[in-house]
Design an enzyme around this catalytic site. Structure first.
Site, mmCIF file in Angstrom:
data_model
loop_
_atom_site.group_PDB
_atom_site.id
_atom_site.type_symbol
_atom_site.label_atom_id
_atom_site.label_comp_id
_atom_site.label_asym_id
_atom_site.label_seq_id
_atom_site.Cartn_x
_atom_site.Cartn_y
_atom_site.Cartn_z
ATOM 1 N N GLU A 175 -32.918 -26.964 22.117
ATOM 2 C CA GLU A 175 -32.237 -26.560 23.355
ATOM 3 C C GLU A 175 -32.533 -25.115 23.721
ATOM 4 O OE1 GLU A 175 -30.869 -27.019 20.430
ATOM 5 O OE2 GLU A 175 -29.147 -25.718 20.055
ATOM 6 N N HIS A 200 -33.467 -25.943 16.738
ATOM 7 C CA HIS A 200 -32.668 -26.004 17.974
ATOM 8 C C HIS A 200 -33.584 -26.088 19.198
ATOM 9 C CE1 HIS A 200 -28.688 -25.008 16.267
ATOM 10 N NE2 HIS A 200 -29.426 -24.454 15.323
ATOM 11 N N CYS A 224 -29.776 -29.933 14.363
ATOM 12 C CA CYS A 224 -29.408 -29.115 13.212
ATOM 13 C C CYS A 224 -28.345 -29.811 12.363
ATOM 14 C CB CYS A 224 -29.001 -27.712 13.663
ATOM 15 S SG CYS A 224 -29.337 -26.497 12.365
ATOM 16 N N LEU A 225 -27.069 -29.415 12.455
ATOM 17 C CA LEU A 225 -26.063 -30.135 11.682
ATOM 18 C C LEU A 225 -26.036 -31.616 12.087
ATOM 19 C CD1 LEU A 225 -23.768 -30.087 9.629
ATOM 20 C CD2 LEU A 225 -22.218 -29.493 11.473
ATOM 21 N N THR A 251 -11.714 -3.643 44.192
ATOM 22 C CA THR A 251 -13.107 -3.177 44.194
ATOM 23 C C THR A 251 -13.160 -1.669 44.446
ATOM 24 O OG1 THR A 251 -13.983 -5.292 44.839
ATOM 25 C CG2 THR A 251 -15.304 -3.381 45.445
ATOM 26 N N ASP A 255 -12.969 0.057 30.666
ATOM 27 C CA ASP A 255 -12.668 -0.194 29.248
ATOM 28 C C ASP A 255 -13.097 1.020 28.436
ATOM 29 O OD1 ASP A 255 -12.098 -2.744 30.032
ATOM 30 O OD2 ASP A 255 -13.883 -3.667 29.145
ATOM 31 N N ASP A 314 -25.989 -14.952 27.142
ATOM 32 C CA ASP A 314 -26.645 -14.552 28.396
ATOM 33 C C ASP A 314 -28.167 -14.523 28.248
ATOM 34 O OD1 ASP A 314 -24.594 -14.413 30.178
ATOM 35 O OD2 ASP A 314 -24.233 -12.271 29.946
HETATM 36 N N1 GLN Z 1 -24.384 -25.705 8.781
HETATM 37 C C1 GLN Z 1 -25.714 -26.183 8.727
HETATM 38 C C2 GLN Z 1 -26.635 -25.235 7.968
HETATM 39 O O1 GLN Z 1 -26.339 -24.093 7.787
HETATM 40 C C3 GLN Z 1 -26.259 -26.438 10.114
HETATM 41 C C4 GLN Z 1 -26.330 -25.215 10.975
HETATM 42 C C5 GLN Z 1 -26.500 -25.510 12.441
HETATM 43 O O2 GLN Z 1 -26.190 -26.600 12.913
HETATM 44 N N2 GLN Z 1 -26.960 -24.537 13.204
HETATM 45 O O3 GLN Z 1 -27.675 -25.632 7.514
#
Ligand code: GLN
Length: 545
Positions: free
Chosen positions: A513, A511, A385-386, A195, A151, A74
């Protein structure tokens, strides 16, 4: 700036997954568009300290903030809607609340007292809300309470809200309750009873909501609103509908029509003259809804059954597409489904390939096979990343002739560990919060795709990983045209790679994004979508020849 902020709590009733995050972000957007400084915070009622150790199937994406907190997705919506940065203080879990209290108890800070849920846990909750309000940075703090009222887990939060309202008064603390008005197709009726019950549950805990936002498939008539108002002790104008929308980005405008912002401001005794300035938001929506063309991008990952696992990536593609008046169709490709035999069938007609982040061995070979295909067929490629690490492995195996190359995450014995463990990660044994996390500076090399996209040398991007490009291999890569176009100079870490002979082949260790917003689409996503569209046009031209 006002020193005493006003507080809005958003609770949820009837069911989970009603979109509290989107409603909170939309309200914040409307208030921001009226000139208020707003932030949003999320409380998650689970016992993990943060979602960092959770499987994406459990929780969806983990959103990382600049200050390196692993948080609920979020927060991604908050940043995308508001174009502001959030931090560790914007996401608090029950685990963290208890951890803080218990640590204090062990340090003897309660001076021999019995430590209890009330007042100690509730005090800790209130402190975490007020910390944002008292920073002096905001006029309004919106706090979203995860889970559903009723909850067991939510009780301390509801009690903390009750206390804050009692202590600070109803014009400083208000409660918006988001509920569901189910539609019974057989009788053609909208039902208000769940509701009513949900509001009664809140009342049992001493909290009268100020506003009800009712999620619904069909518009609520005046009569239904009046009925809900009567049974829930509200003025009819405080009952609003939130109807299913075509896009999450429509929600602020739909809630404006219901006067959510003006009713909220009225209750908080804050001025609400005129209209909010939503010009750039509306511009974005116009482009989003009137694309001139479309482009198909394959997203290869191992959690594709759960789209929430890639929320920021899919939204970043929406932003970059809309800004270029393109509809981006995502073709979700499960990395375990792709192999040498079917790769062509799966990717021949896509215009771009994005290989997703991830952890663990599952689906790795499928990612590598898809990257090989994109590299050889000159399909625009974007690895995150990966995904970037897989591109490095693929290149080692298929171009540099290091056939057993791997990341030591997946093969500790590989003779060619082209992706290696960072030195300072070797001693780490604890799981949570121990990766390379948060924003780090990166220097972008000129004459690269990265520089063309960012148009600057110094950038900062967010990380979440343990493994890195192994610099021992750098020379061999560069000689073959596979270069480091972005580096962290302080630690000599490769942050962006590119394959020069390819029209668009780029991998980011960070990242990107996470920093794309409605108002500021991310430069790398912009460039990737543009290159993919170029590919589409080239294909068209070739087909016509
Ligand atoms: N598993 C990989 C690492 O730890 C990539 C991690 C990821 O894509 N956020 O470096």
């Amino acid at each position: 700036m006002a020193t005493s902020a006003k507080y809005i709590f958003v609770t949820g009733g009837v069911t989970s997954s009603l979109g509290k995050g989107i409603v909170s972000a939309s309200l914040a957007k409307l208030l921001q568009a009226r000139g208020y400084q707003v932030t949003i915070q999320k409380f998650d009622p689970y016992l993990n300290i943060d979602p960092g150790t959770m499987n994406p199937y459990e929780h969806g994406e983990v959103f990382v903030t600049d200050d390196g907190a692993e948080t609920d997705l979020d927060l991604g919506h908050y940043e995308r809607f508001l174009n502001i940065r959030t931090s560790r203080a914007n996401n608090v879990t029950t685990g963290r609340i208890y951890n803080n209290v218990i640590t204090r108890e062990r340090n003897g800070e309660y001076k021999g007292k019995t430590v209890q849920i009330i007042p100690h846990i509730t005090d800790e909750i209130k402190e975490n809300v007020k910390k944002l309000g008292e920073s002096g940075d905001y006029h309004i703090v919106i706090t979203e309470i995860g889970g559903t009222v009723g909850d067991i887990e939510s009780l301390p939060y509801i009690e903390a809200i009750r206390q804050m309202r009692y202590e600070m008064g109803a014009s400083n603390v208000i409660v918006i309750h988001l509920t569901l008005i189910p539609y019974l197709a057989t009788s053609g009726e909208l039902k208000t009873k769940p509701t009513q019950h949900s509001v009664k549950t809140l009342l049992e805990s001493g909290v009268q909501p100020d506003i009800l936002v009712c999620r619904t498939e069909h518009s609520l008539t005046k009569d239904i609103k009046a009925k809900i108002a009567l049974f829930c002790n509200l003025a009819p104008d405080a009952v609003m509908e939130s109807i299913d929308a075509e896009s999450i980005y429509d929600v602020p405008l739909l809630l404006r029509k219901e006067n959510l912002d003006t009713v909220v401001l009225g209750k908080l005794s804050l001025p609400a003259a005129g209209e909010p300035n939503l010009k750039s938001w509306k511009n974005f929506l116009t482009k989003l809804k009137n694309p001139q063309d479309k482009v198909t991008i394959a997203l290869c990952g191992k959690y594709v059954e759960l789209k929430d696992a890639y929320k920021s990536i899919s939204e970043a593609l929406v932003h970059a597409g809309a800004h270029q008046e393109l509809k981006v169709n995502i073709r979700w490709i499960h990395s375990e489904d792709i192999n040498e035999t079917n790769v062509e069938r799966m990717l021949a007609d896509v215009h771009g390939l994005l290989v997703a982040p991830g952890f663990g061995n599952r689906g790795i070979e499928g990612k590598i096979i898809s990257i090989k295909y994109a590299r050889e067929q000159k399909i625009p490629f974007f690895g995150i990343c990966l995904g970037m690490q897989c591109a490095v492995i693929e290149f080692a195996r298929n171009v540099l002739g290091l056939t057993k190359a791997h990341s030591i995450e997946f093969d500790a014995e590989t003779p060619d560990p082209v992706i290696n463990l960072m030195e300072n990660q070797k001693q780490v044994t604890q799981l949570g919060g121990t990766m390379r996390l948060g924003a780090y500076p990166c220097t972008v090399r000129k004459d690269t795709l990265a520089y063309e996209a960012y148009k600057k040398v110094n950038i900062r991007e967010r990380h979440r990983h343990r493994y890195e490009f192994n610099n021992a291999y750098m020379k061999r890569y560069e000689e073959a045209g596979f270069i480091a176009s972005g580096v962290n100079e302080e630690n000599n870490l490769v942050e962006i790679v590119e394959y020069k002979p390819h029209p668009f082949f780029i991998g980011a260790q960070f990242h990107p994004e996470l920093k794309s917003t409605v108002e500021k689409p991310h430069p790398l996503f912009m460039a990737f979508v543009q290159a993919s569209y170029q590919k589409k046009q080239d294909q068209r031209r070739n087909n016509n020849e």
